[in-house]
Write an enzyme that holds these catalytic residues in place. Structure first.
Site, short mmCIF file in Angstrom:
data_model
loop_
_atom_site.label_atom_id
_atom_site.label_comp_id
_atom_site.label_asym_id
_atom_site.label_seq_id
_atom_site.Cartn_x
_atom_site.Cartn_y
_atom_site.Cartn_z
N TRP A 21 90.83 56.02 35.29
CA TRP A 21 91.22 55.38 36.56
C TRP A 21 92.37 54.41 36.31
O TRP A 21 92.40 53.69 35.31
CB TRP A 21 90.02 54.63 37.13
N TYR A 54 91.68 59.90 41.67
CA TYR A 54 92.49 59.11 40.74
C TYR A 54 93.90 59.68 40.65
O TYR A 54 94.09 60.86 40.36
CB TYR A 54 91.87 59.08 39.35
#
Length: 334
Positions: A21, A54
């Site tokens: 992330w 993401y």
């Protein structure tokens, strides 16, 4: 590397997991991302966490390319579904249409036939929980996921989802909340509920977006290239911790880390792993050396005196209110 069961399931994962992330596909270039993944593999990490949202789906693709050629049976790959991945009204949430389409997209980008754990990235207030759990059950029965989990669900939501999963005979084994020595909101309700149900925690942000590394100093500008200077979203997440009282408290941890023979980052990761309900701590990195440093927290045992001293220092600035999980959750589908 040390390994733990994920909850009371038979799945064993590395107690340090690697997550991408805010890094892969956005903050760092792909060659640097691949180098970090290689460092994780070299350090013995077998568990990799990502999500379809993401970097607008690019993070999954970066991870898939980096892991290509690795023995799939030796890896545990986790991904998530909920946040928008397209402009359409159904390109989001946990309705059946989005769940079934999203798992196909994730598998394609990850270049794999299945994920080990498929996770609901948030609770969807706009979709009946029965519909969501039935869709997840079908993903498992089709062989596209082995287990299911959730991220940032309240204890009440976890209990309701787990009850439906049992009815559907689907293994619901994981919860993925934020957890660190500064953010302890899961301890009062989520952890006891999960211990009762046999669900393990795979926690994110164990070093509080980098604040617990001690690199952010009171009264000083953030270091160049740090998350606090990331204009692509990272700065927004770390901003809440850049208060003088927090930064001063973190600096008081330095002699405790030195006493334990650890860096501040290693101390922070080791701290979350002392919680018996935590199966793994997710670390991220923009440089391979960050991986090499943080994995040294694996297998570390902190004595009671040290844990008490950490608690006393951070108690005035740590967040412990269990209501914060619900407060931070979306009130409607994004």
């Amino acid at each position: 590397m040390e390994f733990r069961h994920l909850g009371r399931s038979g799945l064993i994962i590395s107690e340090i997991a690697y997550g991408n992330w805010l890094t892969h596909g956005s903050q760092v270039e792909e060659d640097a991302a691949a180098a970090c993944i290689r460092a994780a593999l070299d350090a013995g990490i077998t568990t990799f966490d990502t999500a379809d949202v993401y970097a607008e789906t690019r993070a999954e693709a970066v991870l898939g390319r980096a892991l290509k050629g690795e023995r799939r049976e030796g890896l545990e790959i986790l991904t998530k579904v909920y946040w928008p991945t397209g402009p359409g009204r159904n390109d989001r949430g946990l309705g059946r249409k989005h769940v079934m389409e999203s798992i196909e997209g994730s598998l394609r980008r990850l270049q794999t036939d299945y994920v080990d754990v498929y996770q609901a990235h948030r609770f969807d207030t706009s979709t009946p929980l029965e519909e969501t759990m039935e869709a997840f059950a079908d993903v498992v029965r089709s062989g596209k996921a082995l287990y299911i989990g959730v991220s940032e669900w309240t204890a009440e939501q976890i209990r309701a989802g787990h009850a439906l999963a049992r009815e559907l005979r689907v293994p619901f084994i994981s919860s993925q909340p934020q957890y660190s020595a500064l953010w302890r909101v899961i301890e009062a309700e989520v952890v006891p509920t999960c211990e009762e149900l046999g669900i393990g925690q795979i926690v994110w942000s164990p070093i509080a977006q980098g604040v617990l590394t001690g690199k952010y100093l009171p009264g000083a500008e953030p270091p160049a290239g740090s998350r606090a200077t990331d204009s692509k979203g990272g700065a927004n997440f770390v901003a809440r911790w850049l208060r003088p009282d927090v930064l001063e408290a973190v600096q008081l941890l330095r002699p405790l880390a030195e006493q334990a023979g650890l860096s501040l980052a290693q101390l922070a990761v080791a701290w979350v792993l002392q919680n018996r309900n935590v199966s793994a701590a997710i670390i991220g990195a923009s440089r391979p050396e960050q991986v090499a440093e943080n994995v040294k927290a694996a297998g570390v045992t902190l004595d009671e005196g040290l844990l008490k001293a950490i608690d006393e220092i951070l108690a005035p600035v740590a967040e412990t209110d269990p209501a914060r999980t619900a407060e931070n959750a979306p009130k409607s589908r994004p």
